[in-house]
Design a protein around this motif. Structure first.
Motif, PDB file in Angstrom:
ATOM      1  N   TYR A  81      -2.949  -2.814   8.264  1.00 48.09           N
ATOM      2  CA  TYR A  81      -3.759  -4.007   8.523  1.00 48.09           C
ATOM      3  C   TYR A  81      -3.792  -4.913   7.294  1.00 48.09           C
ATOM      4  O   TYR A  81      -3.670  -4.448   6.157  1.00 48.09           O
ATOM      5  N   LEU A  82      -4.005  -6.188   7.553  1.00 46.70           N
ATOM      6  CA  LEU A  82      -4.227  -7.138   6.470  1.00 46.70           C
ATOM      7  C   LEU A  82      -5.426  -7.991   6.851  1.00 46.70           C
ATOM      8  O   LEU A  82      -5.343  -8.829   7.746  1.00 46.70           O
ATOM      9  N   SER A  98      -5.008  -2.203   4.402  1.00 45.77           N
ATOM     10  CA  SER A  98      -5.409  -0.833   4.714  1.00 45.77           C
ATOM     11  C   SER A  98      -4.411  -0.271   5.716  1.00 45.77           C
ATOM     12  O   SER A  98      -3.627  -1.018   6.301  1.00 45.77           O
ATOM     13  N   ARG A  99      -4.453   1.016   5.892  1.00 43.67           N
ATOM     14  CA  ARG A  99      -3.566   1.638   6.858  1.00 43.67           C
ATOM     15  C   ARG A  99      -4.272   2.790   7.537  1.00 43.67           C
ATOM     16  O   ARG A  99      -5.160   3.421   6.963  1.00 43.67           O
ATOM     17  N   ILE A 106       0.857  -1.186   0.000  1.00 48.42           N
ATOM     18  CA  ILE A 106       0.000   0.000   0.000  1.00 48.42           C
ATOM     19  C   ILE A 106       0.890   1.233   0.000  1.00 48.42           C
ATOM     20  O   ILE A 106       1.970   1.229   0.610  1.00 48.42           O
ATOM     21  N   ASN A 107       0.440   2.278  -0.674  1.00 53.58           N
ATOM     22  CA  ASN A 107       1.265   3.468  -0.746  1.00 53.58           C
ATOM     23  C   ASN A 107       1.126   4.309   0.516  1.00 53.58           C
ATOM     24  O   ASN A 107       0.416   3.956   1.453  1.00 53.58           O
ATOM     25  N   ARG A 108       1.813   5.418   0.534  1.00 52.19           N
ATOM     26  CA  ARG A 108       1.907   6.219   1.750  1.00 52.19           C
ATOM     27  C   ARG A 108       0.558   6.716   2.248  1.00 52.19           C
ATOM     28  O   ARG A 108       0.291   6.739   3.439  1.00 52.19           O
ATOM     29  N   SER A 109      -0.285   7.124   1.332  1.00 51.13           N
ATOM     30  CA  SER A 109      -1.570   7.706   1.725  1.00 51.13           C
ATOM     31  C   SER A 109      -2.654   6.656   1.943  1.00 51.13           C
ATOM     32  O   SER A 109      -3.669   6.932   2.571  1.00 51.13           O
ATOM     33  N   GLY A 110      -2.434   5.460   1.386  1.00 57.50           N
ATOM     34  CA  GLY A 110      -3.449   4.417   1.448  1.00 57.50           C
ATOM     35  C   GLY A 110      -4.325   4.373   0.219  1.00 57.50           C
ATOM     36  O   GLY A 110      -5.191   3.509   0.100  1.00 57.50           O
ATOM     37  N   GLY A 111      -4.078   5.286  -0.718  1.00 53.33           N
ATOM     38  CA  GLY A 111      -4.902   5.351  -1.908  1.00 53.33           C
ATOM     39  C   GLY A 111      -4.486   4.415  -3.019  1.00 53.33           C
ATOM     40  O   GLY A 111      -5.215   4.273  -4.007  1.00 53.33           O
ATOM     41  N   GLY A 112      -3.336   3.799  -2.888  1.00 49.39           N
ATOM     42  CA  GLY A 112      -2.860   2.864  -3.903  1.00 49.39           C
ATOM     43  C   GLY A 112      -2.500   1.538  -3.273  1.00 49.39           C
ATOM     44  O   GLY A 112      -1.832   1.492  -2.238  1.00 49.39           O
TER      45      GLY A 112
END
Length: 126
Positions: A80-81, A71-72, A51-57
Motif C-alpha cells: 500500500y501507499l 506498508s505491506r 519497503i523490505n520483505r518483512s515490512g520492517g524497513g
C-alpha cells in the motif's frame, strides 16, 4: 512470473489524500522487496518509496517523506501507499515494482526491480 496490479489512483484536490494498492500474484510475495515509482509527463521515472520483505524497513524519497507511508500485508500479497497532504507536483503515473534483490529497497534504482505493474494515474489539482 509475478503480476502486479495497482489501484486507487484518481483525481484529488491539493491537501487531500489517496491510498494506492498493489496486488501481487504468481510468486511468493514475501520474497520480494517492493517499491513505488512515479512518472510525470515529460519527466523520467523517479523513485518514491520502498519497503523490505518483512515490512520492517522502509526508504523514502525526500520529496515525500512525512507525507507518504508505505506498508505491506504479506498475507494478502499487497503493498500500500498512503499519500497525504498531496501537492500538484505529486501528479504522475504511479507504478509498483517487485525486486528479488534483497537490498533493492535501500536504493533508488529502478534497474534493481524485476517486475512492474501497469501504473495508476494520480492527479492533484491546485
Amino acid at each position: 512470473q509475478v503480476q502486479l496490479v495497482e489501484s486507487g489512483g484518481g483525481l484529488v484536490q491539493a491537501g487531500g489524500s489517496l491510498r494506492l494498492s498493489c496486488a501481487a500474484s504468481g510468486g511468493t510475495f514475501s520474497l520480494y522487496a517492493m517499491g513505488w515509482f512515479r512518472q510525470a509527463p515529460g519527466k523520467e521515472r523517479e523513485f518514491v518509496v520502498a519497503i523490505n520483505r518483512s515490512g520492517g524497513g522502509t526508504h523514502y524519497a525526500d520529496s515525500v517523506k512525512g507525507r507518504f507511508t508505505i506498508s505491506r500485508d504479506n498475507a494478502k500479497n499487497t503493498v500500500y501507499l498512503q499519500m497525504n497532504s498531496l501537492k500538484p507536483e505529486d501528479t504522475a503515473v504511479y507504478y509498483c515494482a517487485a525486486a528479488l534483490k534483497m537490498t533493492a529497497w535501500t536504493t533508488k534504482e529502478s534497474y534493481d526491480y524485476d517486475y512492474w505493474g501497469q501504473g495508476t494515474q494520480v492527479t492533484v489539482s491546485s
